[in-house]
Design a protein around this motif. Structure first.
Motif, PDB file in Angstrom:
ATOM      1  N   LEU A  92      -8.268  38.523 -17.984  1.00  0.00           N
ATOM      2  CA  LEU A  92      -7.120  38.428 -18.886  1.00  0.00           C
ATOM      3  C   LEU A  92      -6.970  39.691 -19.720  1.00  0.00           C
ATOM      4  O   LEU A  92      -5.855  40.127 -20.012  1.00  0.00           O
ATOM      5  CB  LEU A  92      -7.258  37.200 -19.792  1.00  0.00           C
ATOM      6  N   ARG A  93      -8.085  40.296 -20.109  1.00  0.00           N
ATOM      7  CA  ARG A  93      -8.028  41.536 -20.872  1.00  0.00           C
ATOM      8  C   ARG A  93      -7.374  42.642 -20.051  1.00  0.00           C
ATOM      9  O   ARG A  93      -6.584  43.433 -20.567  1.00  0.00           O
ATOM     10  CB  ARG A  93      -9.443  41.950 -21.288  1.00  0.00           C
ATOM     11  N   ARG A  94      -7.688  42.690 -18.766  1.00  0.00           N
ATOM     12  CA  ARG A  94      -7.072  43.689 -17.885  1.00  0.00           C
ATOM     13  C   ARG A  94      -5.558  43.480 -17.813  1.00  0.00           C
ATOM     14  O   ARG A  94      -4.784  44.454 -17.834  1.00  0.00           O
ATOM     15  CB  ARG A  94      -7.657  43.611 -16.481  1.00  0.00           C
ATOM     16  N   VAL A  95      -5.139  42.231 -17.726  1.00  0.00           N
ATOM     17  CA  VAL A  95      -3.711  41.939 -17.648  1.00  0.00           C
ATOM     18  C   VAL A  95      -3.014  42.325 -18.950  1.00  0.00           C
ATOM     19  O   VAL A  95      -1.953  42.965 -18.934  1.00  0.00           O
ATOM     20  CB  VAL A  95      -3.477  40.449 -17.326  1.00  0.00           C
ATOM     21  N   LEU A  96      -3.596  41.950 -20.089  1.00  0.00           N
ATOM     22  CA  LEU A  96      -2.997  42.281 -21.380  1.00  0.00           C
ATOM     23  C   LEU A  96      -2.952  43.788 -21.603  1.00  0.00           C
ATOM     24  O   LEU A  96      -1.957  44.328 -22.099  1.00  0.00           O
ATOM     25  CB  LEU A  96      -3.766  41.600 -22.508  1.00  0.00           C
ATOM     26  N   ASP A  97      -4.021  44.473 -21.245  1.00  0.00           N
ATOM     27  CA  ASP A  97      -4.032  45.933 -21.377  1.00  0.00           C
ATOM     28  C   ASP A  97      -2.941  46.562 -20.513  1.00  0.00           C
ATOM     29  O   ASP A  97      -2.327  47.569 -20.904  1.00  0.00           O
ATOM     30  CB  ASP A  97      -5.393  46.499 -20.989  1.00  0.00           C
ATOM     31  N   GLY A  98      -2.689  45.966 -19.354  1.00  0.00           N
ATOM     32  CA  GLY A  98      -1.621  46.478 -18.502  1.00  0.00           C
ATOM     33  C   GLY A  98      -0.265  46.400 -19.171  1.00  0.00           C
ATOM     34  O   GLY A  98       0.576  47.296 -19.001  1.00  0.00           O
ATOM     35  N   ARG A  99      -0.043  45.334 -19.931  1.00  0.00           N
ATOM     36  CA  ARG A  99       1.214  45.208 -20.676  1.00  0.00           C
ATOM     37  C   ARG A  99       1.339  46.328 -21.712  1.00  0.00           C
ATOM     38  O   ARG A  99       2.359  47.013 -21.811  1.00  0.00           O
ATOM     39  CB  ARG A  99       1.289  43.848 -21.376  1.00  0.00           C
ATOM     40  N   ASP A 100       0.291  46.486 -22.518  1.00  0.00           N
ATOM     41  CA  ASP A 100       0.335  47.483 -23.591  1.00  0.00           C
ATOM     42  C   ASP A 100       0.404  48.905 -23.048  1.00  0.00           C
ATOM     43  O   ASP A 100       1.132  49.749 -23.575  1.00  0.00           O
ATOM     44  CB  ASP A 100      -0.898  47.338 -24.493  1.00  0.00           C
ATOM     45  N   ASN A 101      -0.355  49.173 -21.993  1.00  0.00           N
ATOM     46  CA  ASN A 101      -0.485  50.550 -21.515  1.00  0.00           C
ATOM     47  C   ASN A 101       0.785  51.097 -20.876  1.00  0.00           C
ATOM     48  O   ASN A 101       0.967  52.321 -20.801  1.00  0.00           O
ATOM     49  CB  ASN A 101      -1.650  50.656 -20.522  1.00  0.00           C
ATOM     50  N   ARG A 102       1.662  50.209 -20.406  1.00  0.00           N
ATOM     51  CA  ARG A 102       2.881  50.723 -19.792  1.00  0.00           C
ATOM     52  C   ARG A 102       3.990  50.995 -20.807  1.00  0.00           C
ATOM     53  O   ARG A 102       5.021  51.591 -20.461  1.00  0.00           O
ATOM     54  CB  ARG A 102       3.382  49.764 -18.726  1.00  0.00           C
ATOM     55  N   LEU A 103       3.791  50.578 -22.055  1.00  0.00           N
ATOM     56  CA  LEU A 103       4.850  50.724 -23.053  1.00  0.00           C
ATOM     57  C   LEU A 103       5.367  52.152 -23.186  1.00  0.00           C
ATOM     58  O   LEU A 103       6.590  52.376 -23.166  1.00  0.00           O
ATOM     59  CB  LEU A 103       4.365  50.224 -24.414  1.00  0.00           C
ATOM     60  N   PRO A 104       4.489  53.160 -23.355  1.00  0.00           N
ATOM     61  CA  PRO A 104       5.014  54.518 -23.522  1.00  0.00           C
ATOM     62  C   PRO A 104       5.897  54.972 -22.362  1.00  0.00           C
ATOM     63  O   PRO A 104       6.917  55.643 -22.581  1.00  0.00           O
ATOM     64  CB  PRO A 104       3.738  55.370 -23.627  1.00  0.00           C
ATOM     65  N   ASP A 105       5.523  54.602 -21.138  1.00  0.00           N
ATOM     66  CA  ASP A 105       6.322  55.007 -19.979  1.00  0.00           C
ATOM     67  C   ASP A 105       7.676  54.309 -19.965  1.00  0.00           C
ATOM     68  O   ASP A 105       8.696  54.915 -19.605  1.00  0.00           O
ATOM     69  CB  ASP A 105       5.568  54.716 -18.686  1.00  0.00           C
ATOM     70  N   VAL A 106       7.701  53.026 -20.344  1.00  0.00           N
ATOM     71  CA  VAL A 106       8.975  52.307 -20.413  1.00  0.00           C
ATOM     72  C   VAL A 106       9.881  52.937 -21.470  1.00  0.00           C
ATOM     73  O   VAL A 106      11.076  53.187 -21.226  1.00  0.00           O
ATOM     74  CB  VAL A 106       8.755  50.819 -20.723  1.00  0.00           C
ATOM     75  N   LEU A 107       9.317  53.228 -22.633  1.00  0.00           N
ATOM     76  CA  LEU A 107      10.125  53.801 -23.711  1.00  0.00           C
ATOM     77  C   LEU A 107      10.618  55.200 -23.350  1.00  0.00           C
ATOM     78  O   LEU A 107      11.735  55.580 -23.717  1.00  0.00           O
ATOM     79  CB  LEU A 107       9.312  53.831 -25.006  1.00  0.00           C
ATOM     80  N   ARG A 108       9.802  55.948 -22.616  1.00  0.00           N
ATOM     81  CA  ARG A 108      10.243  57.280 -22.170  1.00  0.00           C
ATOM     82  C   ARG A 108      11.431  57.151 -21.227  1.00  0.00           C
ATOM     83  O   ARG A 108      12.411  57.911 -21.338  1.00  0.00           O
ATOM     84  CB  ARG A 108       9.087  57.990 -21.471  1.00  0.00           C
ATOM     85  N   LYS A 109      11.375  56.191 -20.306  1.00  0.00           N
ATOM     86  CA  LYS A 109      12.490  55.998 -19.382  1.00  0.00           C
ATOM     87  C   LYS A 109      13.753  55.548 -20.118  1.00  0.00           C
ATOM     88  O   LYS A 109      14.867  55.979 -19.791  1.00  0.00           O
ATOM     89  CB  LYS A 109      12.120  54.978 -18.306  1.00  0.00           C
ATOM     90  N   LEU A 110      13.584  54.670 -21.105  1.00  0.00           N
ATOM     91  CA  LEU A 110      14.739  54.252 -21.893  1.00  0.00           C
ATOM     92  C   LEU A 110      15.361  55.449 -22.608  1.00  0.00           C
ATOM     93  O   LEU A 110      16.595  55.603 -22.641  1.00  0.00           O
ATOM     94  CB  LEU A 110      14.330  53.190 -22.914  1.00  0.00           C
ATOM     95  N   ALA A 111      14.507  56.311 -23.175  1.00  0.00           N
ATOM     96  CA  ALA A 111      15.007  57.483 -23.898  1.00  0.00           C
ATOM     97  C   ALA A 111      15.799  58.407 -22.990  1.00  0.00           C
ATOM     98  O   ALA A 111      16.791  59.028 -23.419  1.00  0.00           O
ATOM     99  CB  ALA A 111      13.842  58.229 -24.540  1.00  0.00           C
TER     100      ALA A 111
END
Length: 275
Positions: A92-111
């Motif tokens: 579960l920690r791996r799954v949750l970390d996957g959510r958090d770790n992709r945030l910067p890339d998502v926000l960069r694409k939105l920008a």
């Protein structure tokens, strides 16, 4: 007896606190049994249990785990397992970390498309959630006026193949069924024929999942039309699997079609699942 076995609080991507969810289940939806099944986290269990004990409703402690099978997302509901089981906690920690770790890339694409959202904007929306996910990014987009409702973010922006989509880790389906069972729990596939998972969850696959320890199929769900429900119920009957129904409630995070108690589990099926 009214039983809803799939709901979400603000410890994942719902909008009610765990206590508010339990109160709404009892007082608004008139449920007798409600399961709290936040995404990949059990952090709302204690608060929900305290409120359930106070007002006299049965709480089923659960989770909805992000898994993958043959490249498709499949969600697995786990019920009444040991939340401290080491192997399950690690996954579960791996799954949750996957959510958090992709945030910067998502926000960069939105920008890149003129949508200016910061990590702080997302954190302001995720609050007490165990991890920040796409719904919280969507809420930040709403808060800053880019869209009017969370659902709009999943239409060409954050959905698979969308302009700002970034993949993340999801646990392997069969191994996760085995983990939930090893932790003393019960495993049910959530909304199995929606969102692309119908392409990989055949009757044969359900048979092999049953051999791996699967206990049931969530048949009655808003995302399933009548023909799908009939076919899934037939598969469950053939494999002697439990049939569940539920709302997939997210508070104001989803439309009123997902209201508490919108779809229910029969009492005999709850008895089969949990005893």
């Amino acid at each position: 007896m009214r039983i809803d076995l799939h709901t979400h609080s603000n410890r994942s991507d719902g909008t009610d606190s765990p206590a508010e969810l339990v109160r709404n289940a009892a007082e608004v939806a008139r449920l007798d049994v409600v399961a709290l099944t936040d995404h990949d986290a059990t952090t709302g269990w204690d608060e929900a249990q305290a409120e359930a004990d106070r007002i006299g409703i049965r709480l089923v402690r659960g989770i909805e785990i992000s898994t993958r099978y043959q490249g498709e997302s499949v969600h697995l509901l786990g019920y009444e397992f040991d939340p401290e089981h080491p192997a399950l906690v690690a996954e579960l920690r791996r799954v949750l970390d996957g959510r958090d770790n992709r945030l910067p890339d998502v926000l960069r694409k939105l920008a890149e498309h003129g949508v200016d959202i910061t990590l702080e904007d997302v954190a302001a929306q995720s609050g007490d959630a165990a991890a920040s996910g796409r719904p919280h990014i969507a809420d930040a987009m709403v808060a800053k006026g880019y869209i009017a409702h969370r659902d709009e973010a999943f239409n060409g922006w954050l959905n698979t193949g969308g302009r700002a989509y970034v993949d993340r880790y999801a646990a392997p389906l069969f191994a996760t069924v085995e983990l939930v069972k090893a932790a003393g729990g019960r495993a049910v596939v959530a909304h199995p024929w929606s969102r692309g998972s119908d392409r990989v969850l055949s009757a044969d696959t359900f048979g092999r999942l049953q051999e791996a320890g699967l206990d049931g199929i969530e048949v009655d769900h808003h995302d399933h039309g009548a023909p799908a429900r009939d076919q899934l119920r037939a598969i469950a009957d053939d494999l002697d699997l439990v049939v569940t129904g539920s709302s997939d409630y997210h508070g104001t995070g989803k439309s009123s079609a997902f209201r508490l108690g919108a779809h229910l589990t029969a009492p005999d099926q709850l008895d089969r699942l949990l005893g």
